[in-house]
Design an enzyme around this catalytic site. Structure first.
Site, PDB file in Angstrom:
ATOM      1  N   ARG A  86      47.540  23.453  18.912  1.00  8.40           N
ATOM      2  CA  ARG A  86      48.238  22.444  18.116  1.00  8.40           C
ATOM      3  C   ARG A  86      47.284  21.498  17.395  1.00  8.40           C
ATOM      4  O   ARG A  86      47.679  20.816  16.463  1.00  8.40           O
ATOM      5  CB  ARG A  86      49.219  21.664  19.001  1.00  8.40           C
ATOM      6  CG  ARG A  86      50.491  22.446  19.251  1.00  8.40           C
ATOM      7  CD  ARG A  86      51.401  21.789  20.255  1.00  8.40           C
ATOM      8  NE  ARG A  86      50.947  21.985  21.618  1.00  8.40           N
ATOM      9  CZ  ARG A  86      51.620  21.595  22.686  1.00  8.40           C
ATOM     10  NH1 ARG A  86      52.783  20.990  22.534  1.00  8.40           N
ATOM     11  NH2 ARG A  86      51.159  21.821  23.900  1.00  8.40           N
ATOM     12  N   LYS A 103      62.099  16.088   9.348  1.00  5.11           N
ATOM     13  CA  LYS A 103      61.827  15.120  10.421  1.00  5.11           C
ATOM     14  C   LYS A 103      60.457  14.506  10.222  1.00  5.11           C
ATOM     15  O   LYS A 103      59.625  15.036   9.495  1.00  5.11           O
ATOM     16  CB  LYS A 103      61.865  15.819  11.789  1.00  5.11           C
ATOM     17  CG  LYS A 103      60.736  16.815  11.959  1.00  5.11           C
ATOM     18  CD  LYS A 103      60.447  17.178  13.391  1.00  5.11           C
ATOM     19  CE  LYS A 103      59.066  17.826  13.447  1.00  5.11           C
ATOM     20  NZ  LYS A 103      58.758  18.516  14.659  1.00  5.11           N
ATOM     21  N   ARG A 113      57.204  12.664  12.619  1.00  5.21           N
ATOM     22  CA  ARG A 113      56.683  12.504  13.981  1.00  5.21           C
ATOM     23  C   ARG A 113      55.700  11.321  13.970  1.00  5.21           C
ATOM     24  O   ARG A 113      54.554  11.464  13.561  1.00  5.21           O
ATOM     25  CB  ARG A 113      55.962  13.805  14.364  1.00  5.21           C
ATOM     26  CG  ARG A 113      55.637  13.926  15.830  1.00  5.21           C
ATOM     27  CD  ARG A 113      54.787  15.153  16.069  1.00  5.21           C
ATOM     28  NE  ARG A 113      55.509  16.407  16.067  1.00  5.21           N
ATOM     29  CZ  ARG A 113      56.197  16.879  17.098  1.00  5.21           C
ATOM     30  NH1 ARG A 113      56.251  16.196  18.220  1.00  5.21           N
ATOM     31  NH2 ARG A 113      56.822  18.036  17.027  1.00  5.21           N
ATOM     32  N   ASP A 160      57.890  22.441  23.868  1.00  6.20           N
ATOM     33  CA  ASP A 160      57.080  21.773  24.894  1.00  6.20           C
ATOM     34  C   ASP A 160      57.948  20.776  25.656  1.00  6.20           C
ATOM     35  O   ASP A 160      58.579  21.111  26.648  1.00  6.20           O
ATOM     36  CB  ASP A 160      55.866  21.111  24.236  1.00  6.20           C
ATOM     37  CG  ASP A 160      54.903  20.504  25.254  1.00  6.20           C
ATOM     38  OD1 ASP A 160      55.195  20.556  26.464  1.00  6.20           O
ATOM     39  OD2 ASP A 160      53.857  19.980  24.843  1.00  6.20           O
ATOM     40  N   SER A 215      49.336  47.277  12.319  1.00  6.89           N
ATOM     41  CA  SER A 215      50.107  46.482  11.342  1.00  6.89           C
ATOM     42  C   SER A 215      51.606  46.788  11.390  1.00  6.89           C
ATOM     43  O   SER A 215      52.421  45.937  11.040  1.00  6.89           O
ATOM     44  CB  SER A 215      49.570  46.691   9.936  1.00  6.89           C
ATOM     45  OG  SER A 215      49.668  48.043   9.565  1.00  6.89           O
TER      46      SER A 215
END
Length: 317
Positions: A102, A198, A200, A228, A313
């Site tokens: 992240r 949104k 954050r 999470d 692939s």
């Protein structure tokens, strides 16, 4: 070592993050899991012993870097070093869930880029290839200078929802970053998409702003790569219902589900949460709303294709 697969040079080892998934993968391929042990010195240092010869073998290690992240990451790095010193021909790292992903850019000044740091550690330790699923950001593939096969969880989730034959559905991305993922699921289910706008203000804190797209009277399917603390997904689900959605399903590839996540999901408007087993879930997190799908067939196919030098692939779609 009995080997139905018929190639004794293919070895699969597991560490402690997800032995059940590793066993499932080994069973599908038709090999026994390699013999190794992970022990601790009294101060907590990790000690790994490989208990069979792997000289000249193509070795695949199954290890998600899920919580406790630092423990599982160190196990992986020490295992790579052990395999390298034991003269493995290739060391292929299968990371169903790639932790530390992240932090993939400097969002603010003086921030680390941990996704790149972990890539460096895995490479420097001696890995020759990485197979992973749904990295938090696709550009993390470029942080590696070794081959990386980036598999997708969307086809597995899509198949599940196709079989449910839900009517009048809309695929919803909980943020702008996940639109590509939502589009892939929408194409598979031949459904329109909507986006939740949104912001954050700080990590793990979310404010829902607007819903872009028509969700009135529809069955909404929220899709994300990671859930999470479940703040984003539960806020999104509640906002969808408040704005006229008939019912809300949610799905993700990686159920991190830390802190208040399970309680939030229980108390939310989410009818069903569909996840995969890239992260091993303890019994207390297996609530009635949760449906777990297996990524073992997909990973097994990728391992066989890599081992037999075939194209991987085909599995990306």
């Amino acid at each position: 070592m009995s080997n139905r697969y018929g190639d004794s040079n293919l070895k699969i080892f597991t560490l402690n993050s997800n032995p059940a998934l590793a066993k499932e993968i080994a069973d599908i391929i038709g090999v026994e899991l390699g013999k190794s042990s992970v022990t601790r010195f009294s101060d907590g240092e990790i000690q790994i012993n490989i208990e069979e010869s792997i000289r000249g073998c193509d070795v695949y290690i199954i290890q998600s870097t899920s919580g406790p992240v630092n423990e599982h990451l160190m196990e992986l790095l020490i295992m790579i070093d052990a395999l390298k010193r034991a003269s493995a021909k290739t060391i292929n790292i299968v990371i169903p869930y790639y932790g530390y992903a992240r932090q993939d850019r400097e969002a603010r000044a003086r921030e680390p880029i941990t996704a790149k740091l972990v890539a460096n550690l895995i490479e420097t330790a001696g890995s020759t290839r990485v197979i992973t699923l749904d990295m938090h950001a696709p550009q993390i593939q470029g942080f590696f200078d070794i081959p990386i096969d980036h598999l997708m969880g969307v086809p597995i989730l899509g198949e599940y929802f196709l079989e449910k034959q839900l009517e009048d559905i809309v695929i919803v991305s909980p943020d702008h970053g996940g639109v590509t993922r939502a589009r892939k699921l929408a194409d598979k289910l031949k459904a329109p998409i909507a986006i939740i706008d949104k912001r954050r203000p700080r990590p793990n804190v979310v404010e829902v702003m607007n819903i872009v797209g028509n969700i009135e009277g529809k069955t909404a399917i929220l899709i994300d790569d990671i859930i999470d603390t479940a703040g984003t997904i539960t806020l999104a689900a509640n906002a969808l219902v408040e704005n006229g959605a008939k019912e809300v399903y949610a799905c993700c590839t990686h159920p991190v589900l830390s802190g208040p996540a399970i309680e939030r999901i229980q108390n939310s408007k989410i009818k069903e949460l569909v996840v995969t087993n890239t992260i091993a879930l303890p019994e207390e997190k297996r609530i009635e709303k949760l449906v777990e799908l297996s990524v073992a067939p997909l990973i097994s196919e990728a391992i066989i294709r890599v081992h037999e030098k075939q194209s991987v692939s085909l599995l990306f779609d």
